[in-house]
Design an enzyme around this catalytic site. Structure first.
Site, PDB file in Angstrom:
ATOM      1  N   TYR A  84       2.131  -7.611  16.168  1.00 18.54           N
ATOM      2  CA  TYR A  84       2.648  -6.551  15.302  1.00 18.54           C
ATOM      3  C   TYR A  84       3.288  -5.437  16.131  1.00 18.54           C
ATOM      4  O   TYR A  84       4.403  -4.986  15.853  1.00 18.54           O
ATOM      5  CB  TYR A  84       1.476  -6.013  14.477  1.00 18.54           C
ATOM      6  CG  TYR A  84       1.783  -4.873  13.534  1.00 18.54           C
ATOM      7  CD1 TYR A  84       2.628  -5.046  12.453  1.00 18.54           C
ATOM      8  CD2 TYR A  84       1.170  -3.631  13.725  1.00 18.54           C
ATOM      9  CE1 TYR A  84       2.879  -3.991  11.584  1.00 18.54           C
ATOM     10  CE2 TYR A  84       1.411  -2.580  12.855  1.00 18.54           C
ATOM     11  CZ  TYR A  84       2.263  -2.765  11.787  1.00 18.54           C
ATOM     12  OH  TYR A  84       2.496  -1.732  10.930  1.00 18.54           O
TER      13      TYR A  84
ATOM     14  N   ILE B 127       8.311  -9.492  -3.113  1.00 19.64           N
ATOM     15  CA  ILE B 127       8.541 -10.947  -3.054  1.00 19.64           C
ATOM     16  C   ILE B 127       8.068 -11.659  -4.321  1.00 19.64           C
ATOM     17  O   ILE B 127       8.485 -12.762  -4.628  1.00 19.64           O
ATOM     18  CB  ILE B 127       7.879 -11.549  -1.787  1.00 19.64           C
ATOM     19  CG1 ILE B 127       8.358 -12.976  -1.551  1.00 19.64           C
ATOM     20  CG2 ILE B 127       6.362 -11.451  -1.851  1.00 19.64           C
ATOM     21  CD1 ILE B 127       8.242 -13.445  -0.135  1.00 19.64           C
TER      22      ILE B 127
ATOM     23  N   LYS C 114       7.131  -4.079  16.242  1.00 19.07           N
ATOM     24  CA  LYS C 114       7.505  -2.699  15.909  1.00 19.07           C
ATOM     25  C   LYS C 114       8.248  -2.023  17.066  1.00 19.07           C
ATOM     26  O   LYS C 114       9.223  -1.305  16.846  1.00 19.07           O
ATOM     27  CB  LYS C 114       6.257  -1.888  15.514  1.00 19.07           C
ATOM     28  CG  LYS C 114       5.694  -2.258  14.147  1.00 19.07           C
ATOM     29  CD  LYS C 114       6.657  -1.905  13.014  1.00 19.07           C
ATOM     30  CE  LYS C 114       6.158  -2.287  11.646  1.00 19.07           C
ATOM     31  NZ  LYS C 114       7.150  -2.116  10.585  1.00 19.07           N
TER      32      LYS C 114
ATOM     33  N   GLN D 261       0.835  -1.215   0.000  1.00 19.03           N
ATOM     34  CA  GLN D 261       0.000   0.000   0.000  1.00 19.03           C
ATOM     35  C   GLN D 261       0.866   1.261   0.000  1.00 19.03           C
ATOM     36  O   GLN D 261       0.677   2.145  -0.828  1.00 19.03           O
ATOM     37  CB  GLN D 261      -0.917   0.000   1.228  1.00 19.03           C
ATOM     38  CG  GLN D 261      -1.922   1.141   1.216  1.00 19.03           C
ATOM     39  CD  GLN D 261      -2.435   1.520   2.595  1.00 19.03           C
ATOM     40  OE1 GLN D 261      -2.002   0.974   3.610  1.00 19.03           O
ATOM     41  NE2 GLN D 261      -3.358   2.451   2.639  1.00 19.03           N
TER      42      GLN D 261
ATOM     43  N   ILE E  38      -3.214   4.532   7.419  1.00 18.69           N
ATOM     44  CA  ILE E  38      -2.992   5.300   6.183  1.00 18.69           C
ATOM     45  C   ILE E  38      -4.125   5.005   5.190  1.00 18.69           C
ATOM     46  O   ILE E  38      -4.412   3.843   4.889  1.00 18.69           O
ATOM     47  CB  ILE E  38      -1.636   4.931   5.530  1.00 18.69           C
ATOM     48  CG1 ILE E  38      -0.480   5.042   6.536  1.00 18.69           C
ATOM     49  CG2 ILE E  38      -1.383   5.805   4.300  1.00 18.69           C
ATOM     50  CD1 ILE E  38      -0.161   6.424   7.008  1.00 18.69           C
TER      51      ILE E  38
HETATM   52  N1  SER Z   1      -2.392   0.341   9.777  1.00 22.40           N
HETATM   53  C1  SER Z   1      -1.704  -0.622  10.584  1.00 22.40           C
HETATM   54  C2  SER Z   1      -2.583  -1.749  10.965  1.00 22.40           C
HETATM   55  O1  SER Z   1      -3.767  -1.533  11.071  1.00 22.40           O
HETATM   56  C3  SER Z   1      -1.164   0.036  11.816  1.00 22.40           C
HETATM   57  O2  SER Z   1       0.160   0.371  11.607  1.00 22.40           O
HETATM   58  O3  SER Z   1      -2.108  -2.819  11.212  1.00 22.40           O
END
Ligand code: SER
Length: 321
Positions: free
Chosen positions: A143, A36, A147, A13, A173
């Site tokens: 996640y 990939i 991070k 994205q 985003i």
């Molecule tokens: N947009 C991402 C997610 O929803 C957050 O960094 O996983």
């Protein structure tokens, strides 16, 4: 020295729009896109492209040395919802790829690295409103854990080895050109696709789930601004808080209804509700504002208009609003 850039995860994205923008600034042949696989035909045809598995150190190194790359944007990652389903693969991709790139920088093969972090580094014990740069950080998602760990390693590589690594904690985003995959904030994109096709949408978050969000053009601007900033002005080597606007699904639906009055939304929260509940409502990004003059441009209404017009032009060949 002129920029010679490699984008890893260029079909994603953010990667796809970042590739386009960097090529317009530095020249098509100075920006190598990689992913990939070669499934994204328009990306493959748009300029230099190479298949690279971000988990493979040799593939990365061969491309970097073969093309005299000096800057890497590492955009390959498994996002929050997918990572909950595949914890080990998420860890291997999100951490493995970062170590490869940081080590290539430490060993002198590249000079500069961009690596995205996320609002997911925060957790339920973090202050939710105007979340500060430095605060309690106890992420509860796979996640988010990857991070936050990555941020610590970025700072470590800067402190110990002088690696010029720069990072942003992206909010959700919003964009129409390339679909996201496997994120919790993805509802805010899917809602537009459904609004213009079926005029109704079933939302996997509840009406009140307020999250920090940003339009893609702002995210790309912030990324390039940070990367172009003089090294000495970059005071944070973990990752910068970055903010634009915050809204919940109900507010987004109301914004869409201004242009598509027949639009309807229903709420059916699933496991992603817990992820959203653990994240902040809004972010204090004063370090980004002070260090490199960050300022967002798109508010909720302008994002809604851009999304509806962009999707109509792309998928339906319809007249803009
Ligand atoms: N947009 C991402 C997610 O929803 C957050 O960094 O996983």
């Amino acid at each position: 020295m002129s920029e010679k850039i490699l984008i890893v995860g260029a079909a994603g994205q953010i990667g796809s729009e970042l590739t386009e923008k960097l090529r317009s600034i530095y020249g098509t042949y100075n920006v190598i896109a990689s992913d990939i696989n070669s499934n994204n035909e328009s990306l493959v045809k748009s300029g230099p492209f190479q298949i690279i598995d971000a988990k493979n150190y040799d593939e990365l190194k061969n491309c970097i040395t073969g093309h005299n790359i000096n800057t890497v944007y590492l955009m390959a990652a498994m996002l929050s919802a997918s990572a909950e389903k595949n914890p080990m693969s998420a860890w291997e991709l999100n951490m493995g790829s970062l170590f490869h790139v940081l080590n290539l920088a430490k060993d002198g093969f590249i000079n500069k690295v961009f690596w995205p972090s996320s609002i997911a580094v925060f957790g339920p014990s973090t202050p939710k409103v105007n979340t500060p740069q430095q605060t309690i950080m106890e992420p509860t998602t796979v996640y988010g854990i990857s991070k936050l760990t990555g941020e610590r390693w970025c700072e470590y590589y800067y402190q110990k080895f002088g690696v010029d690594v720069r990072s942003l904690r992206y909010p959700g985003i919003i964009s129409y050109k390339t679909l996201p995959g496997g994120g919790t904030t993805d509802y805010a994109i899917d809602i537009f696709h459904k609004a213009i096709s079926e005029q109704k949408f079933e939302c996997f978050l509840n009406a009140e789930s307020t999250l920090p969000m940003m339009y893609m053009d702002d995210a790309i601007d912030a990324t390039i601004k940070l990367m172009q900033t003089n090294k000495d002005a970059v005071s944070l080597r973990s990752s910068y808080n970055l903010a634009a606007i915050s809204f919940n699904p109900e507010e987004l639906a109301n914004s869409i209804k201004k242009y598509i009055p027949e639009f309807e939304i229903q709420y059916k929260p699933d496991f992603r509700q817990d992820i959203a509940n653990s994240w902040p409502n809004s972010i204090d990004d004063s370090f980004a504002r002070n260090d490199w003059n960050w300022q967002y441009r798109y508010n909720l209404d302008s994002i809604t208009k851009e999304m509806i017009n962009g999707l109509k032009a792309t998928f339906q060949n319809q007249q803009p609003l």
